[in-house]
Design a protein around this motif. Sequence first.
Motif, PDB file in Angstrom:
ATOM      1  N   VAL A   1     -13.996  14.223   6.574  1.00 54.40           N
ATOM      2  CA  VAL A   1     -13.716  15.232   5.772  1.00 54.40           C
ATOM      3  C   VAL A   1     -11.867  15.351   5.771  1.00 54.40           C
ATOM      4  N   PRO A   2     -11.408  15.390   4.786  1.00 60.68           N
ATOM      5  CA  PRO A   2      -9.785  15.555   4.861  1.00 60.68           C
ATOM      6  C   PRO A   2      -9.305  16.332   6.047  1.00 60.68           C
TER       7      PRO A   2
ATOM      8  N   VAL B   1       0.830  -1.369  -0.081  1.00 63.68           N
ATOM      9  CA  VAL B   1       0.111  -0.059  -0.034  1.00 63.68           C
ATOM     10  C   VAL B   1       0.784   1.068  -0.007  1.00 63.68           C
ATOM     11  N   VAL B   2       0.876   2.045  -1.013  1.00 57.82           N
ATOM     12  CA  VAL B   2       1.663   3.188  -1.090  1.00 57.82           C
ATOM     13  C   VAL B   2       0.842   4.404  -0.451  1.00 57.82           C
TER      14      VAL B   2
ATOM     15  N   GLN C   1      -4.425   8.321  -0.409  1.00 62.76           N
ATOM     16  CA  GLN C   1      -3.937   9.625  -0.017  1.00 62.76           C
ATOM     17  C   GLN C   1      -3.972   9.673   1.763  1.00 62.76           C
ATOM     18  N   ALA C   2      -2.926  10.329   2.230  1.00 65.21           N
ATOM     19  CA  ALA C   2      -3.091  10.371   3.701  1.00 65.21           C
ATOM     20  C   ALA C   2      -4.392  11.079   4.186  1.00 65.21           C
TER      21      ALA C   2
ATOM     22  N   ALA D   1      -9.609   4.865   4.160  1.00 65.21           N
ATOM     23  CA  ALA D   1      -9.148   4.180   3.023  1.00 65.21           C
ATOM     24  C   ALA D   1      -7.840   3.644   3.491  1.00 65.21           C
ATOM     25  N   VAL D   2      -6.814   4.536   4.171  1.00 58.34           N
ATOM     26  CA  VAL D   2      -5.639   4.237   4.547  1.00 58.34           C
ATOM     27  C   VAL D   2      -5.657   3.275   5.648  1.00 58.34           C
TER      28      VAL D   2
END
Length: 807
Positions: free
Chosen positions: A790-791, A87-88, A139-140, A145-146
């Motif tokens: 939210v991010p 996982v990147v 994405q961080a 998802a991470v």
Amino acid sequence: MAAAGAHRPGPLKQQNKAHKGGKHSGSSQRRAGGRVPVKAQPRRRLRDLNRVDRRHQALQLRRQRKEAVLAEKRSLGSRDGPPHLVVVVLLHSRAAAQDSLRLLQSQDSAVVRADEGGAAGFALLCPRLKQRWRFVTAQAGDLHAVLDLAKVADSLLFMLDPVDGWDSAGEHCLSCLFAQGLPSYALAVPGGTDLPPKKRIDARKKLSKSIEKRFPEAKLFPLNTEQESLLLLRHLSSQKQRHLAFRDRRAHLLARAAEFVPSQDSELLGTLKVSGFVRGQTLNVNSLVHIVGHGDFQLSQVDAPPDPLSLNPRVVKGHKRSQDMEVQDDSENGAVEMEEDVKVLMKADPSKQESLQSEVVPDPMEGEQTWPTEEELQEAEDCLKANRKVVKVPKGTSKYQAAWIVDDGEEGSEKDDDDDEDDDMDDDLMEEAVSQEGESSEEEAGEEESETMTVSECLRDEQYDEKMEEDEQMLERYKQERMDEMFPDEVDTPRDVPARVRFQKYRGLKSFRTSPWDPKENLPRDYARIFQFQDFSRTRKNLFKQIEKEETEGASVGWYVTLHICNVPVSVMESFKEGKPLVLFSLLPHEQKMSVLNFLVRRHPGNSEPVRAKEELIFHCGFRRFRASPLFSQHTSADKHKLERFLRPDAALVVTVYAPITFPPASVLLFKQRSNGMHDLIATGSLLSVDPDRIVIKRLVLSGHPFKIFTKTAVVRYMFFNREDVMWFKPVELRTKWGRRGHIKEPLGTHGHMKCHFDGQLKSQDTVLLNLYKRVFPKWTYDPHVPEPVPWVRSESALPEQEVEME
């Protein structure tokens, strides 16, 4: 005669120690009386090993462990095992991901195959290295998802910025990953070639120093050429794998392809066919599966389609492999191959299949021994008709709405005697909230009457006022937390309600530590809905022994299978098409059932906002995530545990909620949702136990002041305000802040003064305290749906503790 006058030794007679026969089973033990127990010793233990044999045994054990590690390393990514899942994770907004992934794809004699669906990933097959990888990018800022991908990843590849390393969102992402459990990882630094050589070396030194805190002894891999990408791939394939306990004992799977087949009854529900590689443990078709973020489901069958990532693929006519790297998309011919070569491995057996029942349905008439007669039922109906009142309501009001309209005369007379859910502080908060609502409604009314103000100014002012209201509420919470630290559990005795009525559910205890409390006493109705183990630790031990012996039948680790999951909502397929990862975990027996879970957590140092008990929090427990309103209690070895009103920053606390059973070990992350939708990490820890009998006690402290002080007696006032309350609480022991203990002797007058006796003379500045206790239970607020965050952006509005002043 001799027996009557026998000599008896005095108290100064010398007492010699009795002879100890030692640990050997000899004649001394037989003379001591009783049977000598037969010890069942294995044959190899009949004689002690000598020095050389002990060395040989240690060497053999060391060799076995080494071979097990090598076998695990060889199987991962090989022909027989599942592909190496990498996982990147982009820890900085400026980290160049596409160029780095292009470099990884440009290996000699490598075949690249794009993933199906909306997932941003690809598979890399290297027949020369006899390895196969699957790369998935996250994405961080996309927290769910991470965390979901890290639950099933074999390795994490962190992409850093060559100058700054990671930003605030990356820091938050790392905190969550470390708390959940970090698999094997590698640090890659793409870019930086545009800097001058001298600045490049300085930036690398600075970056190495900055990552030492998070990643001690970690190596930075530059990622700018094909040779550097090959070194990174070799490091990923050869490094030792770190194990996560909660996933090693459960079969899990990351979906590579999915297909939704609607049912005949409804298009919103149907069968979801998920394809992927089995990892962790053998997957049984009769066990339940949990789709992370969506719930628990049953399987109908398991198929075995051909492996799309085989290192030795079949040669298909019309497809000639070129010498250069080739990107193949399996989405076109994948369906045709599945139809040709799909084999049904196993189908679910209804008699052995796990049930989806998560709660016990309590029978309200189970303890009833008499059934009402027809006359009693008719009398109850007549009574209901007689109690109906005619109330004036606005025109067009329905019967349901009219039932909620209260007359002016009824408002003052009706009171809620049940005080399980509200404290005095809760009442204050409610009053403030009502007053703020009233003020805002008056402001809105004034804005409606005014004609000169423009719409844009109105919106701007309302948004600004909302921020100010949030700041005021936060300030009030800081004050309440500070008050609870200065005066723990102290409340004011109400003057409008008798104390014996207000605190009728509380009791006094001689000693909080040693006084008995029956765990089955006065249980709430919600306890009839949960499941409880007779011996949870024994059940867990037997279950894990079965897993270690590999007694289950099903799809083995490394197989590429298609799971047919029944009654799945269409929203699961829609989220997969949007590019979100679809992660499945098989459940152990009983893990779909509800019970009382206790988590041991510690406050995260990056968050200092006050968190009250019974506030809604978001839990990430192992492979589950849900929302609940927990209780906080102290972590002690006693049988009773004191309730904490706030999440303390300086101590480990136990968090208690109603939730599905999970067998420890499992990590837990606690998040709090902001008003703008962001999730702040407030605490981290692990699952402590599944125990509904854990007693959480709420303490109330009533305080009074010495009015007249004598040698060992004193007249105390302001604790009660009528004579009956003093008589009611007379058996309860008193204590003072300076360590004196005493009891109430008698009331004086009719205004709550009382004469008290203590074990010493009181000081004039001392305070007399009376402790009352009540068992509390968590609220049933379990909600498996967690909104997407939210991010994350660092909050600047949090008030530092030094700025909060007490009035």
